[in-house]
Design a protein around this motif. Structure first.
Motif, PDB file in Angstrom:
ATOM      1  N   ASP A 156     -25.453 -39.862 -79.371  1.00 30.59           N
ATOM      2  CA  ASP A 156     -24.837 -41.144 -79.039  1.00 30.59           C
ATOM      3  C   ASP A 156     -23.671 -41.434 -79.990  1.00 30.59           C
ATOM      4  OD1 ASP A 156     -25.947 -42.075 -81.442  1.00 30.59           O
ATOM      5  OD2 ASP A 156     -27.555 -43.151 -80.449  1.00 30.59           O
ATOM      6  N   LYS A 157     -22.926 -42.448 -79.644  1.00 28.60           N
ATOM      7  CA  LYS A 157     -21.725 -42.808 -80.404  1.00 28.60           C
ATOM      8  C   LYS A 157     -22.049 -43.136 -81.855  1.00 28.60           C
ATOM      9  CE  LYS A 157     -17.912 -46.114 -80.196  1.00 28.60           C
ATOM     10  NZ  LYS A 157     -17.341 -47.226 -79.399  1.00 28.60           N
ATOM     11  N   GLN A 158     -23.143 -43.834 -82.106  1.00 30.01           N
ATOM     12  CA  GLN A 158     -23.505 -44.230 -83.465  1.00 30.01           C
ATOM     13  C   GLN A 158     -23.784 -43.000 -84.345  1.00 30.01           C
ATOM     14  OE1 GLN A 158     -26.713 -47.033 -83.694  1.00 30.01           O
ATOM     15  NE2 GLN A 158     -26.591 -47.203 -85.915  1.00 30.01           N
ATOM     16  N   ALA A 201     -22.677 -39.887 -83.791  1.00 32.68           N
ATOM     17  CA  ALA A 201     -21.416 -39.160 -83.944  1.00 32.68           C
ATOM     18  C   ALA A 201     -20.559 -39.823 -85.022  1.00 32.68           C
ATOM     19  CB  ALA A 201     -20.668 -39.108 -82.614  1.00 32.68           C
ATOM     20  N   THR A 202     -20.493 -41.132 -85.013  1.00 36.45           N
ATOM     21  CA  THR A 202     -19.722 -41.865 -86.018  1.00 36.45           C
ATOM     22  C   THR A 202     -20.270 -41.613 -87.416  1.00 36.45           C
ATOM     23  OG1 THR A 202     -19.159 -43.574 -84.405  1.00 36.45           O
ATOM     24  CG2 THR A 202     -18.927 -44.158 -86.718  1.00 36.45           C
ATOM     25  N   SER A 203     -21.580 -41.627 -87.553  1.00 40.96           N
ATOM     26  CA  SER A 203     -22.219 -41.362 -88.846  1.00 40.96           C
ATOM     27  C   SER A 203     -21.889 -39.957 -89.349  1.00 40.96           C
ATOM     28  CB  SER A 203     -23.730 -41.542 -88.713  1.00 40.96           C
ATOM     29  OG  SER A 203     -24.385 -41.163 -89.890  1.00 40.96           O
ATOM     30  N   PHE A 247     -19.235 -38.124 -88.542  1.00 43.76           N
ATOM     31  CA  PHE A 247     -17.826 -38.083 -88.916  1.00 43.76           C
ATOM     32  C   PHE A 247     -17.580 -38.793 -90.241  1.00 43.76           C
ATOM     33  CE2 PHE A 247     -16.857 -37.187 -84.365  1.00 43.76           C
ATOM     34  CZ  PHE A 247     -16.221 -35.979 -84.582  1.00 43.76           C
ATOM     35  N   GLU A 248     -18.275 -39.899 -90.475  1.00 40.54           N
ATOM     36  CA  GLU A 248     -18.141 -40.600 -91.752  1.00 40.54           C
ATOM     37  C   GLU A 248     -18.586 -39.709 -92.903  1.00 40.54           C
ATOM     38  OE1 GLU A 248     -20.403 -44.174 -91.090  1.00 40.54           O
ATOM     39  OE2 GLU A 248     -18.688 -45.209 -90.199  1.00 40.54           O
ATOM     40  N   SER A 249     -19.648 -38.955 -92.685  1.00 39.58           N
ATOM     41  CA  SER A 249     -20.136 -38.063 -93.726  1.00 39.58           C
ATOM     42  C   SER A 249     -19.148 -36.930 -93.991  1.00 39.58           C
ATOM     43  CB  SER A 249     -21.499 -37.488 -93.343  1.00 39.58           C
ATOM     44  OG  SER A 249     -21.999 -36.698 -94.384  1.00 39.58           O
ATOM     45  N   ALA A 295     -15.909 -37.166 -93.679  1.00 38.91           N
ATOM     46  CA  ALA A 295     -14.593 -37.727 -93.969  1.00 38.91           C
ATOM     47  C   ALA A 295     -14.120 -37.450 -95.393  1.00 38.91           C
ATOM     48  CB  ALA A 295     -14.576 -39.232 -93.694  1.00 38.91           C
ATOM     49  N   LEU A 326     -22.468 -32.195 -81.800  1.00 40.14           N
ATOM     50  CA  LEU A 326     -21.270 -33.003 -82.029  1.00 40.14           C
ATOM     51  C   LEU A 326     -20.083 -32.441 -81.246  1.00 40.14           C
ATOM     52  CD1 LEU A 326     -19.994 -35.389 -83.500  1.00 40.14           C
ATOM     53  CD2 LEU A 326     -19.587 -33.864 -85.448  1.00 40.14           C
ATOM     54  N   TYR A 382     -20.634 -33.333 -77.677  1.00 41.61           N
ATOM     55  CA  TYR A 382     -20.354 -34.758 -77.465  1.00 41.61           C
ATOM     56  C   TYR A 382     -18.850 -34.983 -77.329  1.00 41.61           C
ATOM     57  CZ  TYR A 382     -19.908 -39.746 -78.501  1.00 41.61           C
ATOM     58  OH  TYR A 382     -19.574 -41.081 -78.459  1.00 41.61           O
TER      59      TYR A 382
END
Length: 112
Positions: free
Chosen positions: A2-4, A6-8, A10-12, A14, A83, A86
Motif C-alpha cells: 500500500d501507499k503508506q 511504500a512511503t515508509s 522510500f523515507e528509509s 532517502a 516495491l 508497486y
C-alpha cells in the motif's frame, strides 16, 4: 503493497548512506554481510552504521540474523521486488509491453 508502506520504504532509503548500504547488500545477496564488513566496504564508522542498519531493519528493508557475536544483514529482496511491482503496476495502463524492452530483465533472484 500500500501507499503508506511504500512511503515508509522510500523515507528509509532517502539517506545516501542507507541507499549505499542497501545497494551493497543487494550486490551481496543472498549471503549478505556482517556489520563490520559493511562498515569497511563503505568506509563508515561502526556507530554511524549501526544507527542506519537499525532504521532499515525496522522499515523491513533488511533482515538480520545472529551469528555468534556478529549480526549478518541481508537485503529483503521480496520487499524490494514488491516495491518495484508497486511502482510499475499501472505503467501504461497495465500494458507494460509499451513501457519496457520486449526482453525481460534478468533479476538478481533469477536462477537461470
Amino acid at each position: 503493497m500500500d501507499k503508506q508502506l511504500a512511503t515508509s520504504l522510500f523515507e528509509s532509503l532517502a539517506s545516501g548512506i542507507r541507499l549505499d548500504v542497501f545497494r551493497l547488500l543487494v550486490k551481496h545477496a543472498p549471503a549478505g554481510l556482517v556489520a563490520g564488513e559493511i562498515a569497511a566496504l563503505l568506509a563508515l564508522p561502526p556507530t554511524n552504521l549501526s544507527f542506519h542498519l537499525k532504521a532499515m531493519t525496522h522499515a523491513g528493508l533488511l533482515n538480520v540474523t545472529q551469528e555468534g557475536r556478529y549480526q549478518r544483514y541481508r537485503a529483503n529482496l521480496k520487499v524490494m521486488q514488491a516495491l518495484i511491482d508497486y511502482l510499475t503496476a499501472e505503467c501504461c495502463s497495465g500494458h507494460t509491453e509499451h513501457c519496457f524492452d520486449a526482453k525481460p530483465v534478468k533479476t538478481c533472484c533469477d536462477t537461470n
